[in-house]
Motif scaffolding. Structure first.
Motif, PDB file in Angstrom:
ATOM      1  N   MET A 103       5.234  22.032   3.636  1.00  0.00           N
ATOM      2  CA  MET A 103       4.083  22.385   2.800  1.00  0.00           C
ATOM      3  C   MET A 103       4.285  23.761   2.162  1.00  0.00           C
ATOM      4  SD  MET A 103       2.015  19.812   3.142  1.00  0.00           S
ATOM      5  CE  MET A 103       0.352  20.229   2.686  1.00  0.00           C
ATOM      6  N   HIS A 104       4.761  24.699   2.992  1.00  0.00           N
ATOM      7  CA  HIS A 104       4.921  26.062   2.500  1.00  0.00           C
ATOM      8  C   HIS A 104       6.057  26.164   1.491  1.00  0.00           C
ATOM      9  CE1 HIS A 104       5.638  30.570   3.248  1.00  0.00           C
ATOM     10  NE2 HIS A 104       4.555  30.429   2.526  1.00  0.00           N
ATOM     11  N   PHE A 105       7.174  25.504   1.792  1.00  0.00           N
ATOM     12  CA  PHE A 105       8.322  25.531   0.886  1.00  0.00           C
ATOM     13  C   PHE A 105       7.916  25.005  -0.498  1.00  0.00           C
ATOM     14  CE2 PHE A 105      12.177  24.090  -1.148  1.00  0.00           C
ATOM     15  CZ  PHE A 105      13.111  25.054  -0.803  1.00  0.00           C
ATOM     16  N   LEU A 106       7.204  23.878  -0.512  1.00  0.00           N
ATOM     17  CA  LEU A 106       6.748  23.291  -1.781  1.00  0.00           C
ATOM     18  C   LEU A 106       5.843  24.253  -2.541  1.00  0.00           C
ATOM     19  CD1 LEU A 106       5.834  19.566  -1.044  1.00  0.00           C
ATOM     20  CD2 LEU A 106       7.564  20.425  -2.625  1.00  0.00           C
ATOM     21  N   LEU A 107       4.921  24.856  -1.803  1.00  0.00           N
ATOM     22  CA  LEU A 107       3.967  25.779  -2.413  1.00  0.00           C
ATOM     23  C   LEU A 107       4.689  26.940  -3.096  1.00  0.00           C
ATOM     24  CD1 LEU A 107       0.733  26.067  -2.234  1.00  0.00           C
ATOM     25  CD2 LEU A 107       1.264  27.973  -0.729  1.00  0.00           C
ATOM     26  N   VAL A 108       5.652  27.525  -2.374  1.00  0.00           N
ATOM     27  CA  VAL A 108       6.358  28.682  -2.913  1.00  0.00           C
ATOM     28  C   VAL A 108       7.304  28.249  -4.041  1.00  0.00           C
ATOM     29  CG1 VAL A 108       7.841  30.640  -2.373  1.00  0.00           C
ATOM     30  CG2 VAL A 108       6.185  29.854  -0.695  1.00  0.00           C
ATOM     31  N   TRP A 109       7.995  27.134  -3.841  1.00  0.00           N
ATOM     32  CA  TRP A 109       8.916  26.632  -4.859  1.00  0.00           C
ATOM     33  C   TRP A 109       8.175  26.380  -6.181  1.00  0.00           C
ATOM     34  CZ3 TRP A 109      14.205  25.688  -4.925  1.00  0.00           C
ATOM     35  CH2 TRP A 109      14.673  24.984  -6.032  1.00  0.00           C
ATOM     36  N   ASN A 110       6.986  25.807  -6.082  1.00  0.00           N
ATOM     37  CA  ASN A 110       6.231  25.438  -7.282  1.00  0.00           C
ATOM     38  C   ASN A 110       5.419  26.580  -7.871  1.00  0.00           C
ATOM     39  OD1 ASN A 110       7.183  22.845  -7.172  1.00  0.00           O
ATOM     40  ND2 ASN A 110       5.393  22.015  -6.124  1.00  0.00           N
ATOM     41  N   ASP A 111       5.331  27.706  -7.151  1.00  0.00           N
ATOM     42  CA  ASP A 111       4.459  28.782  -7.603  1.00  0.00           C
ATOM     43  C   ASP A 111       4.938  29.363  -8.932  1.00  0.00           C
ATOM     44  OD1 ASP A 111       2.480  30.647  -7.681  1.00  0.00           O
ATOM     45  OD2 ASP A 111       3.466  32.058  -6.328  1.00  0.00           O
ATOM     46  N   PHE A 112       4.007  29.509  -9.846  1.00  0.00           N
ATOM     47  CA  PHE A 112       4.327  30.090 -11.147  1.00  0.00           C
ATOM     48  C   PHE A 112       3.629  31.427 -11.321  1.00  0.00           C
ATOM     49  CE2 PHE A 112       3.110  30.728 -15.593  1.00  0.00           C
ATOM     50  CZ  PHE A 112       4.357  30.724 -16.197  1.00  0.00           C
ATOM     51  N   PHE A 113       2.414  31.513 -10.777  1.00  0.00           N
ATOM     52  CA  PHE A 113       1.547  32.644 -11.037  1.00  0.00           C
ATOM     53  C   PHE A 113       2.116  33.960 -10.514  1.00  0.00           C
ATOM     54  CE2 PHE A 113      -2.507  34.990 -10.221  1.00  0.00           C
ATOM     55  CZ  PHE A 113      -2.788  35.203 -11.557  1.00  0.00           C
ATOM     56  N   LYS A 152       6.180  11.631   5.239  1.00  0.00           N
ATOM     57  CA  LYS A 152       5.364  11.565   6.452  1.00  0.00           C
ATOM     58  C   LYS A 152       4.744  12.932   6.760  1.00  0.00           C
ATOM     59  CE  LYS A 152       6.687  11.568  10.897  1.00  0.00           C
ATOM     60  NZ  LYS A 152       7.880  11.601  11.725  1.00  0.00           N
ATOM     61  N   TYR A 153       5.573  13.981   6.663  1.00  0.00           N
ATOM     62  CA  TYR A 153       5.105  15.325   6.997  1.00  0.00           C
ATOM     63  C   TYR A 153       4.123  15.842   5.959  1.00  0.00           C
ATOM     64  CZ  TYR A 153       9.049  15.182  10.193  1.00  0.00           C
ATOM     65  OH  TYR A 153       9.910  14.831  11.180  1.00  0.00           O
ATOM     66  N   ILE A 154       4.381  15.524   4.679  1.00  0.00           N
ATOM     67  CA  ILE A 154       3.504  16.002   3.616  1.00  0.00           C
ATOM     68  C   ILE A 154       2.125  15.346   3.729  1.00  0.00           C
ATOM     69  CG2 ILE A 154       3.124  15.999   1.113  1.00  0.00           C
ATOM     70  CD1 ILE A 154       6.135  16.377   0.794  1.00  0.00           C
ATOM     71  N   ILE A 155       2.123  14.041   3.999  1.00  0.00           N
ATOM     72  CA  ILE A 155       0.851  13.336   4.156  1.00  0.00           C
ATOM     73  C   ILE A 155       0.097  13.921   5.351  1.00  0.00           C
ATOM     74  CG2 ILE A 155      -0.227  11.087   4.585  1.00  0.00           C
ATOM     75  CD1 ILE A 155       1.211  10.736   2.054  1.00  0.00           C
ATOM     76  N   GLN A 169       0.816  -1.220   0.000  1.00  0.00           N
ATOM     77  CA  GLN A 169       0.000   0.000   0.000  1.00  0.00           C
ATOM     78  C   GLN A 169       0.843   1.261   0.000  1.00  0.00           C
ATOM     79  OE1 GLN A 169      -3.069   0.197   2.918  1.00  0.00           O
ATOM     80  NE2 GLN A 169      -4.066  -1.679   2.244  1.00  0.00           N
ATOM     81  N   HIS A 170       1.914   1.276   0.825  1.00  0.00           N
ATOM     82  CA  HIS A 170       2.722   2.482   0.953  1.00  0.00           C
ATOM     83  C   HIS A 170       3.446   2.831  -0.339  1.00  0.00           C
ATOM     84  CE1 HIS A 170       2.226   3.396   5.211  1.00  0.00           C
ATOM     85  NE2 HIS A 170       1.978   2.099   5.297  1.00  0.00           N
ATOM     86  N   VAL A 171       3.884   1.782  -1.042  1.00  0.00           N
ATOM     87  CA  VAL A 171       4.588   2.012  -2.307  1.00  0.00           C
ATOM     88  C   VAL A 171       3.673   2.738  -3.283  1.00  0.00           C
ATOM     89  CG1 VAL A 171       5.782   0.916  -4.231  1.00  0.00           C
ATOM     90  CG2 VAL A 171       5.916  -0.087  -1.934  1.00  0.00           C
ATOM     91  N   PHE A 172       2.429   2.241  -3.397  1.00  0.00           N
ATOM     92  CA  PHE A 172       1.506   2.840  -4.362  1.00  0.00           C
ATOM     93  C   PHE A 172       1.022   4.207  -3.902  1.00  0.00           C
ATOM     94  CE2 PHE A 172       1.362  -1.556  -5.768  1.00  0.00           C
ATOM     95  CZ  PHE A 172       1.536  -1.374  -7.127  1.00  0.00           C
ATOM     96  N   ARG A 173       0.864   4.375  -2.595  1.00  0.00           N
ATOM     97  CA  ARG A 173       0.474   5.693  -2.099  1.00  0.00           C
ATOM     98  C   ARG A 173       1.553   6.711  -2.451  1.00  0.00           C
ATOM     99  NH1 ARG A 173       0.295   6.826   4.211  1.00  0.00           N
ATOM    100  NH2 ARG A 173       2.497   7.078   3.774  1.00  0.00           N
ATOM    101  N   LEU A 181      12.959  15.276  -3.726  1.00  0.00           N
ATOM    102  CA  LEU A 181      13.759  14.884  -2.560  1.00  0.00           C
ATOM    103  C   LEU A 181      13.003  15.181  -1.271  1.00  0.00           C
ATOM    104  CD1 LEU A 181      17.423  15.995  -3.375  1.00  0.00           C
ATOM    105  CD2 LEU A 181      16.532  13.667  -3.116  1.00  0.00           C
ATOM    106  N   LEU A 182      12.377  16.381  -1.229  1.00  0.00           N
ATOM    107  CA  LEU A 182      11.601  16.738  -0.041  1.00  0.00           C
ATOM    108  C   LEU A 182      10.517  15.694   0.203  1.00  0.00           C
ATOM    109  CD1 LEU A 182      10.712  20.534   0.136  1.00  0.00           C
ATOM    110  CD2 LEU A 182      11.812  19.128   1.852  1.00  0.00           C
ATOM    111  N   TYR A 183       9.911  15.257  -0.900  1.00  0.00           N
ATOM    112  CA  TYR A 183       8.835  14.272  -0.805  1.00  0.00           C
ATOM    113  C   TYR A 183       9.375  12.925  -0.328  1.00  0.00           C
ATOM    114  CZ  TYR A 183       4.881  11.371  -2.324  1.00  0.00           C
ATOM    115  OH  TYR A 183       3.840  10.485  -2.381  1.00  0.00           O
TER     116      TYR A 183
END
Lengths: 291, 282
Positions: free
Chosen positions: B206-216, B269-272, A99-103, B262-264
């Motif tokens: 969450m914030h770093f990703l948001l700002v890093w990815n921001d295009f608008f 865990k933190y992003i989820i 499950q974790h892999v696909f998530r 890499l952050l992901y």
């Protein structure tokens, strides 16, 4: 102590208060003000009353733009909800270890930079050199004009949007499914209920809060859709995929018509608020919060 | 082999679900594989058919070198990092202070203040961007990194997350420290902040990703190439360059998605957790 409480609260809230006033509250009020003016940033602003709004409601292009936005909202909200739920049910029915892999995999595109991957996707959708049409040609399907046919561009936006963002709805549903007490399923198994009965009488009713949340979030996000038409179709062909947000952008930064542009932004803001309130009210009829 | 599969999947139904899951996974990966394989092709032949999904020899790693020599990629990277990192740090600090005030200092109107902050989540970016653009132009910050950092300090989700976590810490910690003569700032810095580290990580990522990815926002606020962030820079250059350098552009695309990837990978865990918590607010 009481005196210092008030003072301390002010000190600790101060920085946030200041940034929110400067970069959120004042801009909102300013936008409402601009909507009633004619302003091009160079000459002084001029009060024009409701002129921007009358133009908005009478201009021949606008019905199409509102209709496009609505079309995309209906299409994307439905597709993301159905597909996200499907993926979540799929992953939840796998063995625990996998499950974790696909998530991890399914959510991955969501964290990628939209602008960067959209550059690549434009090549992927290319009519003559793109890989989608290449694979289709291998099975004898004629090249599809993904980027410049008023019908197919909606398919293009749908494919890109699902690839990039379906992970969001998936993740919410995945978490939501995990919160349903396992005892319900055990009881159903003992009673010998078939999978469809289980879905209809346990999974669906207990998932309604998540479904509602996902639908509302998708609604808010897709009514402000900008990236997909901007990167993939540029709003075209013609006005075929020009959305409200794209139109706001164009009137402001290509025509420098900030007053009119603000009026459209306000109309979006109001529509969004009204629809959200309606959904919150209707939700009381079908969302089940007690379990 | 067949026996092995039988052992792993107790029923044909489970085998089918697994196969469908793998198929979806392949569809997720295909565009990324194409991107990577094409980024290693001879630039003039980037889009020649048949396309490659698996890198073919010779691997032109020199395309990755060209990203740095022919594109101002390094500059874009530094700009993106500066904006995302500085905005994140200031925002986290301010949000933590606000969250602290909201749950650990009793004062009238805390509920009202919280509502005002969270209402920010409902405002479409388009409503504030025009006034912000005009404001930035008038105070001379238009076309500078400040124009990107300042408005990004508004991130209501952080206040929400930190407030929620701080509310779970017993007030007796503050009282004990107060008895020992500690002031509010000592309590905030030495007791509360260390205890909410994981929430700071969630809100920060969450914030770093948001700002890093921001295009608008960069699209609106930046016109000079030297202040462009990665997404805007790559987009603009892609428009200038012909199909003959597609693989170099794609090498840039691949490099630009490495930091969020890499952050992901390390902060999944933190992003989820952040995404899940965002779900509570509804």
């Amino acid at each position: 102590m009481k005196q210092s409480n008030k003072k301390d609260a002010l000190i600790f809230l101060g920085p946030t208060f200041l940034t929110y006033v400067l970069f959120l509250y004042i801009p909102i009020l300013f936008c409402f003000y601009l909507a009633f003016t004619k302003y091009d940033i160079i000459s002084a602003s001029e009060f024009v009353g409701l002129k921007n709004f009358t133009r908005l409601f009478t201009y021949s292009r606008t019905p199409k733009i509102y209709a496009n936005t609505l079309k995309l909202v209906v299409m994307l909200v439905t597709m993301h909800t159905v597909f996200g739920l499907f993926l979540a049910l799929l992953v939840r029915s796998l063995a625990h270890g996998t499950q974790h892999v696909f998530r991890f995999l399914y959510y991955f595109p969501c964290i990628l930079t939209t602008a960067s991957v959209a550059i690549a996707w434009r090549y992927i959708f290319n009519k003559d050199l793109g890989i989608i049409n290449y694979f289709l040609s291998q099975v004898g399907v004629d090249a599809i004009p993904w980027l410049n046919d008023p019908f197919w561009v909606y398919g293009t936006i749908a494919i890109f949007s699902l690839w990039k963002f379906a992970g969001n709805a998936f993740l919410y549903f995945y978490i939501g499914l995990g919160n349903i007490p396992i005892t319900y399923y055990e009881a159903a198994r003992i009673d010998g209920a078939n999978p469809f009965t289980v879905f209809k009488h346990i999974t669906f009713p207990l998932l309604t809060p998540t479904i509602f949340f996902v639908v509302l979030n998708l609604f808010i996000a897709s009514s402000q859709i900008f990236d997909e038409p901007f990167f993939l179709t540029g709003g075209g062909p013609g006005d075929a995929t020009r959305t409200l947000n794209l139109y706001i952008y164009e009137t402001a930064y290509r025509e420098f018509n900030f007053g009119y542009s603000s009026a459209i932004a306000i109309s979006l803001f109001v529509l969004l608020a009204v629809f959200t309130l309606i959904q919150l009210n209707v939700s009381k009829k079908w969302v089940n919060y007690d379990y | 082999m067949i026996i092995n599969i039988r052992n792993k999947f107790s029923s044909p139904k489970q085998l089918i679900t697994f196969a469908v899951a793998v198929l979806v996974g392949v569809l997720v990966l295909l565009p990324l594989m194409w991107m990577f394989a094409t980024s290693l092709r001879v630039p003039q032949e980037s889009l020649r058919l048949p396309p490659s999904l698996i890198p073919k020899l010779p691997l032109l790693w020199s395309n990755y070198g060209k990203v740095f020599t022919t594109l101002p990629f390094f500059k874009f990277f530094i700009n993106s990092f500066t904006v995302a990192f500085v905005a994140m740090c200031i925002q986290l600090f301010f949000s933590a202070m606000a969250a602290f005030a909201l749950v650990r200092i009793p004062f009238k109107g805390a509920q009202m203040v919280l509502l005002l902050i969270l209402a920010g989540m409902m405002v479409p970016a388009q409503v504030t961007i025009i006034p912000l653009f005009i404001m930035m132009s008038k105070i001379g910050l238009y076309d500078s990194l400040y124009a990107l950092i300042l408005p990004n300090m508004v991130f209501p989700l952080a206040v929400f997350l930190l407030r929620q976590f701080m509310a779970t810490i017993p007030l007796s910690y503050d009282e004990a420290a107060y008895m020992d003569g500690a002031g509010r700032f000592t309590i905030f810095f030495q007791i509360i902040l260390p205890m909410v580290r994981s929430s700071l990580a969630v809100a920060g990522i969450m914030h770093f990703l948001l700002v890093w990815n921001d295009f608008f926002r960069p699209l609106i606020f930046i016109t000079s190439q030297r202040y462009m962030t990665l997404p805007l820079g790559l987009y603009t250059l892609n428009g200038f360059m012909g199909n003959g350098s597609t693989s170099v552009i794609l090498a840039g695309v691949v490099l630009s998605i490495i930091p969020p990837a890499l952050l992901y990978a390390f902060g999944q865990k933190y992003i989820i957790e952040g995404t899940a918590a965002g779900g509570i607010k509804g």
